[in-house]
Motif scaffolding. Structure first.
Motif, PDB file in Angstrom:
ATOM      1  N   ILE A  52       0.759  -1.172   0.017  1.00  0.00           N
ATOM      2  CA  ILE A  52       0.110   0.009  -0.114  1.00  0.00           C
ATOM      3  C   ILE A  52       1.069   1.144   0.068  1.00  0.00           C
ATOM      4  O   ILE A  52       1.064   1.921   1.329  1.00  0.00           O
ATOM      5  CB  ILE A  52      -1.014   0.046   1.225  1.00  0.00           C
ATOM      6  N   PRO A  53       1.310   1.553  -1.101  1.00  0.00           N
ATOM      7  CA  PRO A  53       2.341   2.484  -1.285  1.00  0.00           C
ATOM      8  C   PRO A  53       1.735   3.949  -0.884  1.00  0.00           C
ATOM      9  O   PRO A  53       0.549   4.093  -1.255  1.00  0.00           O
ATOM     10  CB  PRO A  53       2.954   2.670  -2.748  1.00  0.00           C
ATOM     11  N   GLN A  54       2.669   5.020  -0.219  1.00  0.00           N
ATOM     12  CA  GLN A  54       1.985   6.275  -0.034  1.00  0.00           C
ATOM     13  C   GLN A  54       2.992   7.337  -0.374  1.00  0.00           C
ATOM     14  O   GLN A  54       2.516   8.494  -0.614  1.00  0.00           O
ATOM     15  CB  GLN A  54       2.075   6.252   1.432  1.00  0.00           C
ATOM     16  N   VAL A  55       4.338   7.129  -0.417  1.00  0.00           N
ATOM     17  CA  VAL A  55       5.327   8.338  -0.779  1.00  0.00           C
ATOM     18  C   VAL A  55       6.316   7.636  -1.601  1.00  0.00           C
ATOM     19  O   VAL A  55       6.767   6.422  -1.664  1.00  0.00           O
ATOM     20  CB  VAL A  55       5.921   9.098   0.443  1.00  0.00           C
ATOM     21  N   ASN A  56       7.241   8.655  -2.457  1.00  0.00           N
ATOM     22  CA  ASN A  56       8.498   8.293  -2.833  1.00  0.00           C
ATOM     23  C   ASN A  56       8.638   6.986  -3.849  1.00  0.00           C
ATOM     24  O   ASN A  56       7.796   6.535  -4.472  1.00  0.00           O
ATOM     25  CB  ASN A  56       9.458   8.442  -1.897  1.00  0.00           C
ATOM     26  N   ASP A  57       9.605   6.159  -3.386  1.00  0.00           N
ATOM     27  CA  ASP A  57       9.998   5.032  -4.217  1.00  0.00           C
ATOM     28  C   ASP A  57       8.966   3.833  -3.868  1.00  0.00           C
ATOM     29  O   ASP A  57       9.293   2.773  -4.493  1.00  0.00           O
ATOM     30  CB  ASP A  57      11.528   4.732  -3.929  1.00  0.00           C
ATOM     31  N   GLN A  58       8.144   3.843  -2.868  1.00  0.00           N
ATOM     32  CA  GLN A  58       7.270   3.016  -2.673  1.00  0.00           C
ATOM     33  C   GLN A  58       6.376   2.709  -3.946  1.00  0.00           C
ATOM     34  O   GLN A  58       5.940   1.372  -4.101  1.00  0.00           O
ATOM     35  CB  GLN A  58       6.423   3.420  -1.459  1.00  0.00           C
ATOM     36  N   TYR A  59       6.053   3.293  -4.717  1.00  0.00           N
ATOM     37  CA  TYR A  59       5.204   3.272  -5.964  1.00  0.00           C
ATOM     38  C   TYR A  59       6.171   2.422  -6.824  1.00  0.00           C
ATOM     39  O   TYR A  59       5.488   1.572  -7.340  1.00  0.00           O
ATOM     40  CB  TYR A  59       4.839   4.653  -6.280  1.00  0.00           C
ATOM     41  N   MET A  60       7.216   2.755  -6.634  1.00  0.00           N
ATOM     42  CA  MET A  60       8.145   1.898  -7.922  1.00  0.00           C
ATOM     43  C   MET A  60       8.466   0.581  -7.303  1.00  0.00           C
ATOM     44  O   MET A  60       8.465  -0.359  -8.100  1.00  0.00           O
ATOM     45  CB  MET A  60       9.799   2.793  -8.031  1.00  0.00           C
ATOM     46  N   VAL A  61       8.553   0.194  -6.046  1.00  0.00           N
ATOM     47  CA  VAL A  61       8.626  -0.919  -5.497  1.00  0.00           C
ATOM     48  C   VAL A  61       7.732  -1.972  -5.841  1.00  0.00           C
ATOM     49  O   VAL A  61       7.445  -2.858  -5.941  1.00  0.00           O
ATOM     50  CB  VAL A  61       8.942  -0.762  -4.043  1.00  0.00           C
ATOM     51  N   SER A  62       6.362  -1.209  -5.350  1.00  0.00           N
ATOM     52  CA  SER A  62       5.114  -1.885  -5.775  1.00  0.00           C
ATOM     53  C   SER A  62       4.595  -2.204  -7.236  1.00  0.00           C
ATOM     54  O   SER A  62       4.376  -3.346  -7.471  1.00  0.00           O
ATOM     55  CB  SER A  62       3.902  -0.934  -5.249  1.00  0.00           C
ATOM     56  N   ARG A  63       5.193  -1.543  -8.071  1.00  0.00           N
ATOM     57  CA  ARG A  63       5.095  -1.771  -9.507  1.00  0.00           C
ATOM     58  C   ARG A  63       5.937  -3.074  -9.832  1.00  0.00           C
ATOM     59  O   ARG A  63       5.514  -3.640 -10.637  1.00  0.00           O
ATOM     60  CB  ARG A  63       5.536  -0.636 -10.344  1.00  0.00           C
ATOM     61  N   GLN A  64       7.020  -3.007  -9.295  1.00  0.00           N
ATOM     62  CA  GLN A  64       8.007  -4.136  -9.682  1.00  0.00           C
ATOM     63  C   GLN A  64       7.448  -5.338  -8.875  1.00  0.00           C
ATOM     64  O   GLN A  64       7.538  -6.564  -9.447  1.00  0.00           O
ATOM     65  CB  GLN A  64       9.271  -3.761  -9.036  1.00  0.00           C
ATOM     66  N   LEU A  65       6.885  -5.538  -7.689  1.00  0.00           N
ATOM     67  CA  LEU A  65       6.046  -6.500  -7.226  1.00  0.00           C
ATOM     68  C   LEU A  65       5.158  -6.968  -7.937  1.00  0.00           C
ATOM     69  O   LEU A  65       5.174  -8.295  -8.165  1.00  0.00           O
ATOM     70  CB  LEU A  65       5.485  -6.050  -5.741  1.00  0.00           C
ATOM     71  N   VAL A  66       4.430  -5.936  -8.376  1.00  0.00           N
ATOM     72  CA  VAL A  66       3.178  -6.697  -9.329  1.00  0.00           C
ATOM     73  C   VAL A  66       3.879  -7.256 -10.785  1.00  0.00           C
ATOM     74  O   VAL A  66       3.117  -8.233 -11.345  1.00  0.00           O
ATOM     75  CB  VAL A  66       2.214  -5.458  -9.621  1.00  0.00           C
ATOM     76  N   LEU A  87       6.559  -8.802 -11.065  1.00  0.00           N
ATOM     77  CA  LEU A  87       7.065  -9.921 -11.044  1.00  0.00           C
ATOM     78  C   LEU A  87       6.283 -10.947 -10.420  1.00  0.00           C
ATOM     79  O   LEU A  87       6.850 -12.073 -10.108  1.00  0.00           O
ATOM     80  CB  LEU A  87       8.524  -9.709 -10.292  1.00  0.00           C
ATOM     81  N   ARG A  88       4.980 -10.444 -10.293  1.00  0.00           N
ATOM     82  CA  ARG A  88       4.041 -11.364  -9.702  1.00  0.00           C
ATOM     83  C   ARG A  88       4.340 -11.862  -8.204  1.00  0.00           C
ATOM     84  O   ARG A  88       4.077 -12.986  -7.975  1.00  0.00           O
ATOM     85  CB  ARG A  88       3.586 -12.457 -10.326  1.00  0.00           C
ATOM     86  N   ALA A  89       4.885 -11.109  -7.271  1.00  0.00           N
ATOM     87  CA  ALA A  89       5.430 -11.589  -5.923  1.00  0.00           C
ATOM     88  C   ALA A  89       4.584 -10.533  -5.073  1.00  0.00           C
ATOM     89  O   ALA A  89       4.661 -10.915  -3.932  1.00  0.00           O
ATOM     90  CB  ALA A  89       6.858 -11.050  -5.691  1.00  0.00           C
TER      91      ALA A  89
END
Length: 395
Positions: free
Chosen positions: A317-331, A333-335
């Motif tokens: 549940i990203p809220q700021v900064n690079d958290q959105y990039m990390v979340s996109r990568q998770l999705v 790579l289907r992790a």
């Protein structure tokens, strides 16, 4: 034995990955002087380093910082630049009379790249978020006159360059302080566009080492029930409404939930805690992740790295900064899955967990990424890279 100057900020996600590296360097005979704040004194000294506190001026900055505008990226740059402008003279003053052999600095905080030039010592970049080799916005958004907040940044950059005796500073110099060696605490497999980075970027995986903090509750009683771990990090974690939705979502489910709510949240205000919940201001995250089946978190790279290291799928549940990039990568790579905090309901939380637990591909992908982390070498590989790099300056 070499004397090392380590420059960092005051954020758990930027400090925690460095501590096992510091401990390894100390074991190899290095003497480490670590600039941060008193909040991290115990952790830093436990790693074998000597803490130097930035002092009152830095604390006042953290409390009083006000950006000149409201654009998220420009605001981040303003914050980083202002911290650099405060940190550089503090470090120069507090290291006066001491000689250091090299500097390790955070990629975002503390003005380490400038300090290496002022002190005339080689530098290594410690990157605890995703590495960057370009700015994340279109080029026209960095043209003078595009935005008043941006113009204010350019004025401060010019002023800082003059004060530091640097010919020129641009926004990338502040955003990512690249060096000849850049230690990145994730694997090439998990890092976006890792093939676009040159050989100065070394992906060593998460810096995972045994920590001394222990659980104050039992995990033995979980049995075959799913264990859900919830943690929204240490920066924006006062999410009272979210925590209450989480309790509503899982209170009648056949599972155990461990929820870490941060030191700023009054647990007493959450109301009645369901019998299948353990709620704490802080829990030993690595110990919980060893047994967890899924983590719901803010998408900070440090937390996600630690989860995937143990093969735990992530609901971010990203809220700021690079958290959105990390979340996109998770999705990608289907992790894991990504949720929007503004849209969350107890039903969405409950169904998201059921999706991740019922579809074994999430666990399989998380485990595969975790394997790439282990193979990258972690803090031992980081320490060896640092020592090998510095040898070329001591021959």
């Amino acid at each position: 034995m070499a004397k090392v100057l380590f420059i960092n900020g005051n954020v758990h996600g930027h400090i925690n990955p460095t501590l096992p590296v510091v401990r390894e360097l100390v074991r190899d005979g290095e003497e480490v002087c670590y600039f941060s704040t008193m909040e991290y004194k115990q952790k830093i000294e436990a790693a074998g380093a000597r803490l130097v506190d930035y002092g009152s001026r830095m604390y006042e900055f953290f409390k009083s910082f006000k950006p000149s505008g409201n654009h998220p990226f420009y605001t981040l740059i303003e914050f980083m630049l202002e911290m650099d402008r405060i940190a550089v003279p503090i470090v120069v003053d507090k290291t006066n009379g001491e000689t250091y052999d090299y500097i390790i600095h955070d990629s975002m905080f503390g003005g380490g790249s400038v300090l290496s030039k002022l002190l005339n010592i080689p530098a290594i970049c410690s990157c605890t978020s995703f590495a960057m080799n370009r700015l994340p916005l279109p080029s026209h958004m960095f043209q003078p006159g595009f935005n008043p907040q941006l113009d204010n940044i350019y004025i401060k950059l010019k002023d800082a360059a003059a004060n530091w005796g640097v010919e020129k500073l641009d926004i990338m110099d502040i955003f990512f302080k690249k060096e000849s060696l850049n230690i990145v605490y994730t694997s090439k497999m998990f890092h976006p566009e890792s093939e676009t980075f040159d050989d100065s970027f070394r992906f060593v995986g998460p810096s995972i080492a045994q920590r001394e903090d222990k659980l104050d509750f039992r995990l033995d009683d979980v049995g075959n029930k799913p264990l859900i771990y919830i943690s929204m990090g240490t920066i924006i974690n006062q999410c009272m409404d979210f925590y209450q939705k989480a309790m509503e979502a899982f209170k009648n489910e056949d599972c155990m939930v461990i929820m870490s709510v941060g030191n700023k949240t009054d647990i007493g205000l959450l109301g009645e805690i369901p019998s299948n919940f353990v709620v704490r201001n802080h829990v030993p995250q690595l110990e919980v992740l060893k047994s967890a089946d899924v983590i719901i978190c803010h998408g900070g790279l440090n937390s996600v790295n630690e989860a995937l290291y143990y093969g735990v799928p992530v609901i971010s549940i990203p809220q700021v900064n690079d958290q959105y990039m990390v979340s996109r990568q998770l999705v990608k790579l289907r992790a894991g899955l990504e949720l929007n905090m503004k849209e969350i309901t107890d039903e969405i939380l409950r169904n998201s967990v059921k999706t991740v637990l019922s579809d074994t591909s999430y666990k399989a992908s998380s485990t595969e990424i975790g394997r790439s982390f282990v193979e990258a070498g972690g803090y031992k590989a980081a320490a060896k890279l640092i020592l090998d790099f510095i040898k070329q300056y001591t021959r």
